[in-house]
Write a protein that holds these residues in place. Structure first.
Motif, short mmCIF file in Angstrom:
data_model
loop_
_atom_site.label_atom_id
_atom_site.label_comp_id
_atom_site.label_asym_id
_atom_site.label_seq_id
_atom_site.Cartn_x
_atom_site.Cartn_y
_atom_site.Cartn_z
N ALA A 1 17.63 -45.85 -4.81
CA ALA A 1 16.51 -46.60 -3.70
C ALA A 1 15.31 -46.45 -4.86
CB ALA A 1 16.28 -45.34 -3.38
N PRO A 2 15.25 -45.81 -6.06
CA PRO A 2 14.46 -46.84 -7.32
C PRO A 2 14.03 -48.56 -7.34
CG PRO A 2 14.50 -44.43 -8.08
CD PRO A 2 15.57 -44.91 -6.90
N PHE A 3 15.35 -48.46 -7.60
CA PHE A 3 16.09 -49.72 -8.17
C PHE A 3 15.70 -50.80 -7.30
CE2 PHE A 3 18.69 -53.77 -8.07
CZ PHE A 3 18.36 -53.78 -9.75
N SER A 4 15.86 -50.42 -5.69
CA SER A 4 15.22 -51.39 -5.45
C SER A 4 14.54 -51.56 -4.22
CB SER A 4 16.67 -51.14 -3.70
OG SER A 4 18.32 -51.40 -4.06
N THR B 1 16.22 -47.24 -14.44
CA THR B 1 16.64 -46.51 -12.96
C THR B 1 18.38 -46.34 -14.24
OG1 THR B 1 17.45 -48.52 -12.21
CG2 THR B 1 15.89 -46.98 -11.01
N GLN B 2 18.21 -46.94 -15.28
CA GLN B 2 20.07 -46.91 -15.66
C GLN B 2 19.95 -45.53 -16.08
OE1 GLN B 2 21.93 -48.68 -16.95
NE2 GLN B 2 23.03 -47.34 -18.54
N GLY C 1 22.02 -42.09 -24.35
CA GLY C 1 23.17 -41.48 -24.23
C GLY C 1 23.15 -41.90 -22.95
N PHE C 2 21.55 -42.09 -22.44
CA PHE C 2 21.10 -41.75 -20.70
C PHE C 2 21.08 -43.44 -20.67
CE2 PHE C 2 20.01 -37.86 -21.76
CZ PHE C 2 20.33 -37.68 -20.24
N PHE C 3 20.99 -44.55 -21.56
CA PHE C 3 20.79 -45.83 -21.67
C PHE C 3 22.20 -46.34 -22.16
CE2 PHE C 3 17.19 -44.18 -21.90
CZ PHE C 3 16.22 -44.73 -20.92
#
Length: 328
Positions: free
Chosen positions: A213-216, A259-260, A294-296
């Motif tokens: 949702a945030p990406f779009s 958003t990654q 790690g989140f990326f």
């Protein structure tokens, strides 16, 4: 006597030819009626603009998915590496994973999971664009949406499509991870329902929506604002599709970076639902095992893939809608 027999045979031949001509004419008329009915039915079925948007979106998504599926597979493999591999080392790079897949699974292995990707993309992108078009026509018919309205439009359309296609997204992620020996999409759906229950098909819903949702929303905002800054002579020139594609690439890069982390969390929840019952469990696991970087993980292939797919999908969609006489 002979002349009479000849005349009789000629009459019979003439009658047979007449019958053949009649049968041919009747068959031709039936075929013409069939195709005419089929054509009218197709024209009526495609008359609704939202359905046209669905068809345009599905076609654009299909083309881009086929081209960039290898990047999605590499991204998933990077995100699901075992914790004993140190982040940042040469062994966990994108090129290393790419070469490893080619070496162990051959070149065709890069397209592993393309079947569920198609099952998800063809209706999923269609649902997204038709929802986006319907919302835009309903709420912004008089004037174009502003920056905040673009975020809401993109996020709303993606939420609808994401919820509808989440079961196939789960199967696609598992196909790409290499940890499951699924043979087909239908078999995978059946296996998950039998062994883990239907609820497993909606694992990672929160993380998926937090990512998609945030990406779009951000993508539509950056893309629309970027297009608005283009000079009028470029927007109306034959180079407009190339300019729009460039705006799409810039929008995709910015939206992907934001958003990654949600994408990494989503992948862990869907690949290992037995370890991560909740989204918070996956967040805690990633941070404890790999730290903040790690989140990326998998950010480069995902950014490349999402950026190129979104830019191509929007460019093709807008060009097809313009040819149909509709404003996208």
């Amino acid at each position: 006597m002979d002349s009479g027999r000849v005349r009789t045979e000629k009459v019979i031949q003439k009658e047979e030819k007449t019958k053949e001509d009649f049968d041919h004419t009747r068959t031709t008329l039936l075929d013409w009626n069939f195709f005419s009915t089929f054509k009218i039915t197709m024209e009526l079925s495609l008359a609704h603009p939202a359905l046209k948007a669905f068809m345009c979106g599905s076609l654009s998504g299909t083309c881009s998915t086929l081209l960039f599926q290898p990047l999605d597979l590499v991204k998933t493999r990077l995100q699901t590496l075992h914790s004993n591999m140190q982040p940042g080392s040469a062994r966990v790079g994108m090129v290393t994973v790419f070469l490893s897949v080619v070496r162990t699974e051959k070149l065709i292995g890069l397209w592993k999971g393309v079947s569920p990707s198609f099952v998800r993309t063809i209706p999923g992108v269609g649902i997204y664009f038709s929802t986006y078009y319907s919302l835009k026509q309903h709420y912004f018919l008089e004037q174009g949406p502003g920056a905040m309205a673009s975020v809401l439009l993109g996020a709303g359309a993606r939420t609808v499509a994401g919820v509808c296609m989440l079961p196939v997204t789960v199967i696609k992620t598992r196909f790409e991870s290499g940890r499951y020996n699924y043979v087909s999409v239908a078999g995978a759906l059946r296996s998950v329902c039998q062994t883990e229950g239907p609820r497993a098909l909606f694992s990672g819903l929160t993380a998926t929506l937090l990512r998609d949702a945030p990406f779009s929303g951000l993508y539509v905002m950056f893309y629309s604002q970027g297009k608005n800054t283009l000079p009028q002579e470029i927007s109306t020139s034959p180079y407009a599709p190339l300019a729009n594609f460039s705006c799409g690439i810039l929008a995709g890069v910015l939206a992907s970076l934001v958003t990654q982390p949600a994408d990494v969390v989503k992948t862990h929840v869907q690949v290992s639902p037995h370890l991560h019952k909740r989204t918070a469990d996956a967040v805690r696991y990633i941070y404890n095992e790999h730290g903040f970087p790690g989140f990326f993980r998998g950010g480069v292939p995902r950014s490349l893939r999402r950026t190129m797919i979104a830019a191509m999908a929007w460019t093709v969609y807008e060009q097809m809608m313009a040819r149909m006489g509709l404003k996208s």
